[in-house]
Motif scaffolding. Structure first.
Motif, short mmCIF file in Angstrom:
data_model
loop_
_atom_site.label_atom_id
_atom_site.label_comp_id
_atom_site.label_asym_id
_atom_site.label_seq_id
_atom_site.Cartn_x
_atom_site.Cartn_y
_atom_site.Cartn_z
N GLY A 1 0.88 -1.24 0.02
CA GLY A 1 -0.29 0.03 0.03
C GLY A 1 0.68 1.30 0.05
O GLY A 1 0.47 2.44 -0.04
N PHE A 2 2.07 1.06 -0.23
CA PHE A 2 3.01 2.39 0.01
C PHE A 2 3.10 2.72 -1.38
O PHE A 2 4.34 2.36 -2.13
CB PHE A 2 4.07 2.24 0.84
N ASP A 3 2.34 3.43 -2.15
CA ASP A 3 2.35 3.62 -3.64
C ASP A 3 3.28 4.65 -4.24
O ASP A 3 3.79 4.85 -5.19
CB ASP A 3 0.99 3.80 -4.27
N GLY A 4 3.60 5.65 -3.21
CA GLY A 4 4.44 6.85 -3.53
C GLY A 4 5.87 6.67 -3.46
O GLY A 4 6.71 7.55 -3.76
N VAL A 5 6.46 5.56 -3.42
CA VAL A 5 7.82 5.28 -3.62
C VAL A 5 8.36 4.87 -5.24
O VAL A 5 7.89 3.85 -5.57
CB VAL A 5 8.33 3.90 -2.68
N ASN A 6 9.05 5.56 -5.74
CA ASN A 6 9.32 5.57 -7.08
C ASN A 6 10.83 4.86 -7.19
O ASN A 6 10.96 4.41 -8.37
CB ASN A 6 9.55 6.86 -7.64
N GLY A 7 11.53 4.75 -6.00
CA GLY A 7 12.79 3.94 -6.20
C GLY A 7 13.27 3.78 -4.80
O GLY A 7 13.24 4.50 -3.91
N VAL A 8 14.18 2.76 -4.73
CA VAL A 8 14.99 2.26 -3.46
C VAL A 8 16.28 1.99 -3.89
O VAL A 8 16.52 1.11 -4.71
CB VAL A 8 14.05 1.11 -2.82
#
Length: 76
Positions: A29-36
């Motif tokens: 549910g953490f959709d705002g992560v574009n990259g790690v």
């Protein structure tokens, strides 16, 4: 005396662990992560008098693969 070494993959090097974490975050549910980008922290408990140059030599010879990783050293 302590040193903390931060080791990260260089920009442009694929990070499959980071991508797996990004995907897993999206799945829960953490959709705002574009990259790690995932790295490691190595803490060294050093003898008094150990220089930052010594720690850099440790990184160059063992702690980091300088072909694909960069590192930074914090001394305290």
């Amino acid at each position: 005396m302590k040193a903390r070494v931060h080791v990260m993959l260089k920009n442009g090097v694929l990070d499959p662990q980071g991508e797996a974490v990004r995907h897993a975050l999206g799945a829960i549910g953490f959709d705002g992560v574009n990259g790690v980008r995932q790295g490691k922290v190595i803490e060294l408990d050093l003898a008094d008098g150990t220089s930052e140059a010594d720690v850099n030599a440790m990184c160059e010879k063992l702690l980091a693969n300088t072909v694909i990783e960069s590192y930074s050293v914090e001394m305290s």
